[in-house]
Scaffold this motif. Sequence first.
Motif, PDB file in Angstrom:
ATOM      1  N   THR A 252      84.311  50.610 -21.981  1.00 48.72           N
ATOM      2  CA  THR A 252      84.841  49.307 -22.356  1.00 48.72           C
ATOM      3  C   THR A 252      86.024  48.984 -21.448  1.00 48.72           C
ATOM      4  O   THR A 252      86.777  49.888 -21.070  1.00 48.72           O
TER       5      THR A 252
ATOM      6  N   CYS B  37      76.458  44.099 -24.267  1.00 44.51           N
ATOM      7  CA  CYS B  37      77.508  43.194 -24.762  1.00 44.51           C
ATOM      8  C   CYS B  37      78.571  43.953 -25.567  1.00 44.51           C
ATOM      9  O   CYS B  37      79.742  43.620 -25.505  1.00 44.51           O
ATOM     10  N   CYS B  41      82.127  43.314 -23.626  1.00 50.18           N
ATOM     11  CA  CYS B  41      82.967  42.190 -24.065  1.00 50.18           C
ATOM     12  C   CYS B  41      84.426  42.642 -24.162  1.00 50.18           C
ATOM     13  O   CYS B  41      84.744  43.555 -24.916  1.00 50.18           O
ATOM     14  N   ARG B  44      85.914  42.491 -27.727  1.00 48.82           N
ATOM     15  CA  ARG B  44      85.158  43.203 -28.760  1.00 48.82           C
ATOM     16  C   ARG B  44      84.619  42.257 -29.833  1.00 48.82           C
ATOM     17  O   ARG B  44      84.841  42.443 -31.023  1.00 48.82           O
ATOM     18  N   CYS B  45      83.915  41.235 -29.389  1.00 48.31           N
ATOM     19  CA  CYS B  45      83.346  40.255 -30.326  1.00 48.31           C
ATOM     20  C   CYS B  45      82.012  40.712 -30.901  1.00 48.31           C
ATOM     21  O   CYS B  45      81.525  40.164 -31.876  1.00 48.31           O
ATOM     22  N   TYR B  46      81.383  41.696 -30.246  1.00 51.61           N
ATOM     23  CA  TYR B  46      80.064  42.161 -30.680  1.00 51.61           C
ATOM     24  C   TYR B  46      80.186  43.525 -31.336  1.00 51.61           C
ATOM     25  O   TYR B  46      80.819  44.428 -30.784  1.00 51.61           O
ATOM     26  N   HIS B  59      83.038  34.826 -33.100  1.00 52.48           N
ATOM     27  CA  HIS B  59      83.492  34.098 -31.914  1.00 52.48           C
ATOM     28  C   HIS B  59      84.991  33.807 -31.915  1.00 52.48           C
ATOM     29  O   HIS B  59      85.537  33.340 -30.916  1.00 52.48           O
ATOM     30  N   CYS B  62      87.150  35.072 -28.980  1.00 55.37           N
ATOM     31  CA  CYS B  62      86.443  35.027 -27.690  1.00 55.37           C
ATOM     32  C   CYS B  62      87.364  34.481 -26.604  1.00 55.37           C
ATOM     33  O   CYS B  62      87.999  33.445 -26.773  1.00 55.37           O
ATOM     34  N   CYS B  65      85.167  34.416 -21.333  1.00 58.14           N
ATOM     35  CA  CYS B  65      85.117  34.971 -19.982  1.00 58.14           C
ATOM     36  C   CYS B  65      83.720  34.873 -19.366  1.00 58.14           C
ATOM     37  O   CYS B  65      83.575  34.819 -18.156  1.00 58.14           O
ATOM     38  N   THR B  67      81.289  37.203 -19.768  1.00 60.78           N
ATOM     39  CA  THR B  67      80.692  38.522 -19.551  1.00 60.78           C
ATOM     40  C   THR B  67      79.371  38.687 -20.308  1.00 60.78           C
ATOM     41  O   THR B  67      78.364  39.125 -19.743  1.00 60.78           O
ATOM     42  N   CYS B  68      79.355  38.312 -21.603  1.00 60.38           N
ATOM     43  CA  CYS B  68      78.135  38.523 -22.393  1.00 60.38           C
ATOM     44  C   CYS B  68      76.985  37.694 -21.818  1.00 60.38           C
ATOM     45  O   CYS B  68      75.845  38.139 -21.782  1.00 60.38           O
ATOM     46  N   TRP B  80      74.926  28.991 -25.657  1.00 63.37           N
ATOM     47  CA  TRP B  80      76.067  29.603 -24.970  1.00 63.37           C
ATOM     48  C   TRP B  80      76.707  28.482 -24.164  1.00 63.37           C
ATOM     49  O   TRP B  80      76.198  28.059 -23.138  1.00 63.37           O
TER      50      TRP B  80
END
Lengths: 432, 94
Positions: A252, B37, B41, B44-46, B59, B62, B65, B67-68, B80
């Motif tokens: 991470t 993801c 992320c 750490r949203c997922y 979300h 969020c 960015c 990335t996901c 998205w």
Amino acid sequence: MKRTYDAIVVGAGPAGSSAALTMARSGLNVALLERGSFPGEKNMFGGVLHRMTALEEVFPDFWNQAPLERHVVQKNLSFITEGSCFNVSFDSEEADRPPYNGYTIFRPRFDHWLAGEAVKAGATLLTRSTVDDVIIENGKVAGVTLLRDEAQLRAPVVIAADGVLSFTAKKAGLRSAEFSPSNQGVCIKALIDMTKEVIDDRFGLVLNQGASKEIVGCTSGVRGGSFLYTNYDSLSLGMVLELASLNEKGKTPYDLLNAFMQQPQMAKLLKGGRLLEYSAHLVPKGGYDMKPELVGDGIMVAGDAAAFCIVTGLNLEGINLAAQSGVLAGKAAIEAHRQRDFSKSSLTVYRKMLEESFVLKDLKLYKRAPQMLHNDRIYSQYPELVCSMMDEIYRIDGKPKDTMTRMLLSKVKKTVGLKNLMADVYSGWRAL
Amino acid sequence: MNINLDEIFDYTSFNVDRDPHIILDENLCKVCDQRYCVNACPARCYAWSEEEQKMTFVHDGCLECGTCYVVCEKKAFTRWRYPRGGFGVSYRMT
Ligand SMILES: Cc1cc2nc3c(=O)[nH]c(=O)nc-3n(C[C@H](O)[C@H](O)[C@H](O)COP(=O)(O)OP(=O)(O)OC[C@H]3O[C@@H](n4cnc5c(N)ncnc54)[C@H](O)[C@@H]3O)c2cc1C
Ligand code: SF4
Ligand code: SF4
């Protein structure tokens, strides 16, 4: 809401505001659309604003006008391992005099200022305006729609300056391929509170002098690097990590950044600091080969939206390319208005101007850099090699020493291998 | 110094929209064998629960960015996009 303009610019970052400023100054009726509640609200970068030749044409004493933190006189490159750090430093008098070679800045302030200059020149800035789609008529881009009030804004020419993901370029059909995780880096950044006095003492700076540090190593083998920049009374510390490599290693970003901040030599530099803000953004690091189509009927793409970013490991250039490409897109739009021709072939003058400027010249020059940086040895073995070499050179432990060459050879054989080293030196030399 | 994502709302400002800007097709996440993801992320949203075999996406924090959007090989997003104007993350200094 329905309105018509001479030109629409999507995104009030450095590319968009430079384009809007250029067009407004020549009398075009320009709309500058920004999704944030003010320009810069959504934007982060390292960052060092490199010398902005494109903007110095408009503001000859740019450094007196723009909101800058410090000018960078000291550049450092460091290789670090878990417990050691090898540093190469370049400090120059030349960089201490205007025109300065680079500055540290905060995007919420800098972008706000630049968009404000476009407004002063006559552009209409619409904030809180997320562009949802492009309007296409008879195969030509004819405007955009917003994610609110079913707003439709029309113009014969649209400049997509909406940053790395550029949904505007995608919706206009200029980018068909999906993004590849090996062409994108995620950057996370911690802004750290520290008094000016402490920063000056720790980095050996006076007055408004600043330092930058690019760091290789301590990313648990993930392809990427870190940076540390001095602002007036804070530090910007961050990491850029290639997405494909991050996925492969299952790490991470924040765990890597935390480990990095606790590395003993880094911890000394950060001691006493306090976290002020945490942010993240993507960097298009694929270089020349990653660009979308730059021109279509009624549309041009500038800045990160066109993947105009150069990542070499020694430097990260993006804002200067964004501003320059924005100015050129603006000039092409002015010319198109003069000719009353907004077709792809008319706007192709934009591509030509890019090819003659440093934007495409430099991107081409560093075309091989992404390939060169796609080499795991740089991140896992070389920092180790350099630091253990230094350790042996300086260590006094009563044992007789080897010659430097023999020492190097034996270390290389044990780690990277001689053939790999030669191949990597060659590829680095070709790429840079 | 340490970044603790449980405290992200103390460091970074958000103006959270009730209408999410990212909507996941969680059925695709169920059969996804990568789940890049989750680690990638930066906010750490997922969160994947092995026990319930369920993906939870929030979300609120969020950082927009992208990335996901790039790492998801299944393109599991029914939506998205960036948040509506004026909503989402609000950097003050950075
Ligand atoms: C961590 C990091 C470090 C970097 N370091 C450096 C550095 O040291 N030096 C350097 O020169 N460059 C650096 N860069 C690169 C640099 O930040 C970019 O190249 C530059 O910001 C590109 O400018 P732009 O105007 O093209 O795009 P952006 O700055 O991304 O601006 C795009 C704008 O469009 C808006 N927008 C997006 N979508 C929409 C929409 N649908 N509707 C309305 N508005 C929209 C956004 O809110 C934003 O304001 C770095 C980048 C990162 C991520
Ligand atoms: S990578 Fe995509 S499909 Fe897989 S779990 Fe994440 S969002 Fe779902
Ligand atoms: S855009 Fe970035 S911060 Fe937001 S959910 Fe995706 S990866 Fe996380």
